[in-house]
Every structure is written in structure tokens, then in C-alpha cells.
Design a protein around this motif. Structure first.
Motif, PDB file in Angstrom:
ATOM      1  N   GLU A  59       1.115   2.717  -7.124  1.00  0.00           N
ATOM      2  CA  GLU A  59       0.883   2.159  -5.792  1.00  0.00           C
ATOM      3  C   GLU A  59       1.212   3.226  -4.755  1.00  0.00           C
ATOM      4  O   GLU A  59       2.146   3.992  -4.924  1.00  0.00           O
ATOM      5  N   PHE A  60       0.416   3.287  -3.681  1.00  0.00           N
ATOM      6  CA  PHE A  60       0.719   4.197  -2.585  1.00  0.00           C
ATOM      7  C   PHE A  60       0.479   3.486  -1.267  1.00  0.00           C
ATOM      8  O   PHE A  60      -0.250   2.508  -1.200  1.00  0.00           O
ATOM      9  N   ARG A  61       1.151   3.988  -0.218  1.00  0.00           N
ATOM     10  CA  ARG A  61       1.167   3.298   1.075  1.00  0.00           C
ATOM     11  C   ARG A  61       0.887   4.255   2.217  1.00  0.00           C
ATOM     12  O   ARG A  61       0.914   5.472   2.045  1.00  0.00           O
ATOM     13  N   ALA A  62       0.676   3.672   3.405  1.00  0.00           N
ATOM     14  CA  ALA A  62       0.425   4.466   4.606  1.00  0.00           C
ATOM     15  C   ALA A  62       1.466   5.567   4.729  1.00  0.00           C
ATOM     16  O   ALA A  62       2.660   5.343   4.550  1.00  0.00           O
ATOM     17  N   GLY A  63       0.986   6.784   4.983  1.00  0.00           N
ATOM     18  CA  GLY A  63       1.859   7.942   5.091  1.00  0.00           C
ATOM     19  C   GLY A  63       1.959   8.748   3.810  1.00  0.00           C
ATOM     20  O   GLY A  63       2.348   9.912   3.835  1.00  0.00           O
ATOM     21  N   ASP A  64       1.604   8.152   2.670  1.00  0.00           N
ATOM     22  CA  ASP A  64       1.647   8.866   1.398  1.00  0.00           C
ATOM     23  C   ASP A  64       0.427   9.778   1.273  1.00  0.00           C
ATOM     24  O   ASP A  64      -0.634   9.519   1.847  1.00  0.00           O
ATOM     25  N   VAL A  65       0.587  10.854   0.506  1.00  0.00           N
ATOM     26  CA  VAL A  65      -0.501  11.788   0.227  1.00  0.00           C
ATOM     27  C   VAL A  65      -0.675  11.861  -1.281  1.00  0.00           C
ATOM     28  O   VAL A  65       0.290  12.040  -2.018  1.00  0.00           O
ATOM     29  N   GLY A 101      -8.231   2.683  -5.030  1.00  0.00           N
ATOM     30  CA  GLY A 101      -8.742   1.573  -4.231  1.00  0.00           C
ATOM     31  C   GLY A 101      -7.606   0.810  -3.590  1.00  0.00           C
ATOM     32  O   GLY A 101      -6.471   1.282  -3.543  1.00  0.00           O
ATOM     33  N   ALA A 102      -7.927  -0.379  -3.102  1.00  0.00           N
ATOM     34  CA  ALA A 102      -6.936  -1.221  -2.420  1.00  0.00           C
ATOM     35  C   ALA A 102      -6.167  -2.075  -3.415  1.00  0.00           C
ATOM     36  O   ALA A 102      -6.638  -2.359  -4.512  1.00  0.00           O
ATOM     37  N   SER A 103      -4.987  -2.484  -2.994  1.00  0.00           N
ATOM     38  CA  SER A 103      -4.193  -3.403  -3.808  1.00  0.00           C
ATOM     39  C   SER A 103      -4.829  -4.798  -3.740  1.00  0.00           C
ATOM     40  O   SER A 103      -5.704  -5.045  -2.908  1.00  0.00           O
ATOM     41  N   PRO A 104      -4.382  -5.724  -4.561  1.00  0.00           N
ATOM     42  CA  PRO A 104      -4.984  -7.062  -4.554  1.00  0.00           C
ATOM     43  C   PRO A 104      -4.828  -7.818  -3.234  1.00  0.00           C
ATOM     44  O   PRO A 104      -5.689  -8.619  -2.884  1.00  0.00           O
ATOM     45  N   ASN A 105      -3.743  -7.547  -2.488  1.00  0.00           N
ATOM     46  CA  ASN A 105      -3.453  -8.342  -1.296  1.00  0.00           C
ATOM     47  C   ASN A 105      -3.489  -7.562   0.005  1.00  0.00           C
ATOM     48  O   ASN A 105      -3.074  -8.086   1.042  1.00  0.00           O
ATOM     49  N   SER A 106      -3.951  -6.318  -0.008  1.00  0.00           N
ATOM     50  CA  SER A 106      -3.976  -5.511   1.208  1.00  0.00           C
ATOM     51  C   SER A 106      -5.180  -4.581   1.192  1.00  0.00           C
ATOM     52  O   SER A 106      -5.564  -4.074   0.146  1.00  0.00           O
ATOM     53  N   TYR A 107      -5.739  -4.361   2.359  1.00  0.00           N
ATOM     54  CA  TYR A 107      -6.772  -3.334   2.470  1.00  0.00           C
ATOM     55  C   TYR A 107      -6.072  -1.977   2.448  1.00  0.00           C
ATOM     56  O   TYR A 107      -4.855  -1.868   2.544  1.00  0.00           O
ATOM     57  N   MET A 108      -6.861  -0.900   2.324  1.00  0.00           N
ATOM     58  CA  MET A 108      -6.310   0.452   2.349  1.00  0.00           C
ATOM     59  C   MET A 108      -7.354   1.387   2.938  1.00  0.00           C
ATOM     60  O   MET A 108      -8.519   1.340   2.573  1.00  0.00           O
ATOM     61  N   LYS A 109      -6.909   2.211   3.885  1.00  0.00           N
ATOM     62  CA  LYS A 109      -7.784   3.227   4.485  1.00  0.00           C
ATOM     63  C   LYS A 109      -7.147   4.587   4.254  1.00  0.00           C
ATOM     64  O   LYS A 109      -5.959   4.773   4.501  1.00  0.00           O
ATOM     65  N   HIS A 110      -7.964   5.533   3.760  1.00  0.00           N
ATOM     66  CA  HIS A 110      -7.457   6.886   3.572  1.00  0.00           C
ATOM     67  C   HIS A 110      -8.433   7.903   4.122  1.00  0.00           C
ATOM     68  O   HIS A 110      -9.622   7.629   4.280  1.00  0.00           O
ATOM     69  N   ALA A 111      -7.902   9.067   4.446  1.00  0.00           N
ATOM     70  CA  ALA A 111      -8.721  10.229   4.762  1.00  0.00           C
ATOM     71  C   ALA A 111      -8.867  10.984   3.451  1.00  0.00           C
ATOM     72  O   ALA A 111      -7.872  11.273   2.779  1.00  0.00           O
ATOM     73  N   ALA A 112     -10.104  11.280   3.064  1.00  0.00           N
ATOM     74  CA  ALA A 112     -10.380  12.003   1.831  1.00  0.00           C
ATOM     75  C   ALA A 112     -10.830  13.415   2.174  1.00  0.00           C
ATOM     76  O   ALA A 112     -11.823  13.600   2.879  1.00  0.00           O
ATOM     77  N   ILE A 113     -10.096  14.392   1.690  1.00  0.00           N
ATOM     78  CA  ILE A 113     -10.456  15.802   1.868  1.00  0.00           C
ATOM     79  C   ILE A 113     -10.867  16.277   0.476  1.00  0.00           C
ATOM     80  O   ILE A 113     -10.030  16.441  -0.409  1.00  0.00           O
ATOM     81  N   THR A 114     -12.170  16.431   0.311  1.00  0.00           N
ATOM     82  CA  THR A 114     -12.741  16.662  -1.009  1.00  0.00           C
ATOM     83  C   THR A 114     -13.298  18.069  -1.132  1.00  0.00           C
ATOM     84  O   THR A 114     -14.204  18.445  -0.390  1.00  0.00           O
ATOM     85  N   GLY A 115     -12.745  18.832  -2.069  1.00  0.00           N
ATOM     86  CA  GLY A 115     -13.274  20.154  -2.345  1.00  0.00           C
ATOM     87  C   GLY A 115     -14.675  20.050  -2.933  1.00  0.00           C
ATOM     88  O   GLY A 115     -15.004  19.088  -3.628  1.00  0.00           O
ATOM     89  N   GLY A 156     -11.126  19.271  -6.852  1.00  0.00           N
ATOM     90  CA  GLY A 156      -9.963  18.499  -6.435  1.00  0.00           C
ATOM     91  C   GLY A 156     -10.184  17.708  -5.152  1.00  0.00           C
ATOM     92  O   GLY A 156     -11.201  17.860  -4.470  1.00  0.00           O
ATOM     93  N   GLN A 157      -9.218  16.860  -4.837  1.00  0.00           N
ATOM     94  CA  GLN A 157      -9.288  16.017  -3.640  1.00  0.00           C
ATOM     95  C   GLN A 157      -7.876  15.672  -3.180  1.00  0.00           C
ATOM     96  O   GLN A 157      -6.984  15.459  -4.002  1.00  0.00           O
ATOM     97  N   HIS A 158      -7.689  15.633  -1.860  1.00  0.00           N
ATOM     98  CA  HIS A 158      -6.458  15.138  -1.245  1.00  0.00           C
ATOM     99  C   HIS A 158      -6.789  13.839  -0.530  1.00  0.00           C
ATOM    100  O   HIS A 158      -7.792  13.765   0.188  1.00  0.00           O
ATOM    101  N   LEU A 159      -5.953  12.830  -0.707  1.00  0.00           N
ATOM    102  CA  LEU A 159      -6.087  11.568   0.013  1.00  0.00           C
ATOM    103  C   LEU A 159      -4.839  11.385   0.864  1.00  0.00           C
ATOM    104  O   LEU A 159      -3.725  11.496   0.359  1.00  0.00           O
ATOM    105  N   ILE A 160      -5.044  11.108   2.138  1.00  0.00           N
ATOM    106  CA  ILE A 160      -3.939  10.800   3.039  1.00  0.00           C
ATOM    107  C   ILE A 160      -4.104   9.346   3.436  1.00  0.00           C
ATOM    108  O   ILE A 160      -5.091   8.977   4.082  1.00  0.00           O
ATOM    109  N   VAL A 161      -3.164   8.513   3.005  1.00  0.00           N
ATOM    110  CA  VAL A 161      -3.273   7.082   3.267  1.00  0.00           C
ATOM    111  C   VAL A 161      -2.885   6.825   4.718  1.00  0.00           C
ATOM    112  O   VAL A 161      -1.783   7.150   5.148  1.00  0.00           O
ATOM    113  N   LEU A 162      -3.811   6.262   5.466  1.00  0.00           N
ATOM    114  CA  LEU A 162      -3.612   6.006   6.886  1.00  0.00           C
ATOM    115  C   LEU A 162      -3.107   4.601   7.160  1.00  0.00           C
ATOM    116  O   LEU A 162      -2.302   4.396   8.065  1.00  0.00           O
ATOM    117  N   GLU A 163      -3.598   3.626   6.379  1.00  0.00           N
ATOM    118  CA  GLU A 163      -3.232   2.226   6.595  1.00  0.00           C
ATOM    119  C   GLU A 163      -3.256   1.484   5.262  1.00  0.00           C
ATOM    120  O   GLU A 163      -4.022   1.826   4.370  1.00  0.00           O
TER     121      GLU A 163
END
Length: 167
Positions: free
Chosen positions: A114-120, A132-146, A93-100
Motif C-alpha cells: 500500500e502507498f499513500r499521498a507523498g510516497d514515491v 492502482g487504487a485501494s478498494p475504498n479510496s481513489y489514487m492519483k499519481h504523477a508518472a514519470i516514465t522512461g 523504468g518508471q517513478h510514481l509520485i502519489v499526489l492524492e
């Protein structure tokens, strides 16, 4: 940001508790640090996401590898607009925390979300998906990967433009 850090702390504590109770007696991980350690923002090992596993411009910043008491890794992953991972699964499994930014994800056979900053986002073990990122915005997440049996991901075929645009 405080809310994101609280969620991150809870997920890490839960991951450690689960990994400590799931042992099978075999352990090939390095020993954890013997004292509290601080990893300064931006000091992780940065690399370009492999063209074999990603479409578009992706940066991966490895933060923490798994160790004998914490069977998970942590990385920051930044996707530029339209960049995305290939289809893949995570054996533990993996948890993603969207930072930006704004991201997209899809589990095989289901609609794109679709998910946004603050979503898990939680990716269950062995469920085929991409993100991945949406067509018009970058996306940064923290990935916590088992990690299970030394592996955190099983890569598959790339997500086609048709699949990515199917919204």
C-alpha cells in the motif's frame, strides 16, 4: 505539496542526467522546447484509460511527451476505488509520485504493498508489476516514465479480482 514538488524536481533532474548520458547515437525524439514553458494545471490531454490495459475507471492526463533531451514522459493518472492497471513492465523504468489517495502495487511474486499521498514508488526496468487504487479510496499519481526505443511500457494480462484481493 512543497515536499512532493521537490521530489519531482529531483527525479526529473536525475532522469534528464541519466537519459543524456545513455545515448546510443540514434534519436528519433522531437526537439525540446527552446524556452521555458509552463503547463497550467489541468491543461494536459485527458483520456479514459483503455479497457485493454486497465480495470475500472481510470483517467490519464498526458502532460509532457519525451523529447530529444529528456527521454521520459510525464502523466497524471487517477484511479477510482478498485481500478488498476494490467500487469506490465517499463523498458526504462518508471517513478510514481502519489499526489492524492491510497494506492496498491505488486511486483510479480511479491506481496501487495500500500502507498499513500507523498510516497514515491520506483518501478525498475523490465520488472513485471501493476498498480492502482485501494478498494475504498481513489489514487492519483504523477508518472514519470522512461522511454527506450520509442516505448515506455509493455502491457501484459489483466490483474484478476483474485490477484487484486490477495492481501
Amino acid at each position: 505539496m512543497f515536499k512532493i514538488l521537490n521530489v519531482l524536481s529531483i527525479i526529473i533532474i536525475m532522469s534528464v542526467a541519466c537519459s543524456n548520458n545513455a545515448g546510443n547515437g540514434e534519436n528519433n525524439y522531437p526537439a525540446p522546447p527552446s524556452e521555458t514553458s509552463l503547463i497550467v494545471n489541468g491543461s494536459g490531454q485527458k483520456s479514459k484509460g483503455s479497457e485493454e490495459y486497465f480495470t475500472g475507471n481510470v483517467e490519464v492526463e498526458a502532460i509532457i511527451p519525451p523529447n530529444s533531451s529528456s527521454h521520459f514522459s510525464i502523466a497524471y493518472v487517477t484511479f477510482q476505488p478498485r481500478a488498476r492497471s494490467a500487469w506490465h513492465t517499463h523498458p526504462a523504468g518508471q517513478h510514481l509520485i502519489v499526489l492524492e489517495g491510497i494506492g496498491l502495487t505488486q511486483e510479480e511474486g511479491k506481496p501487495i504493498q500500500e502507498f499513500r499521498a507523498g510516497d514515491v514508488l520506483y518501478c525498475p526496468p523490465n520488472v513485471k508489476h501493476w498498480h492502482g487504487a485501494s478498494p475504498n479510496s481513489y489514487m492519483k499519481h504523477a508518472a514519470i516514465t522512461g522511454v527506450s526505443n520509442g516505448s515506455g511500457v509493455t502491457w501484459m494480462e489483466k490483474v484478476t479480482d483474485e490477484e487484486y484481493n490477495d492481501r
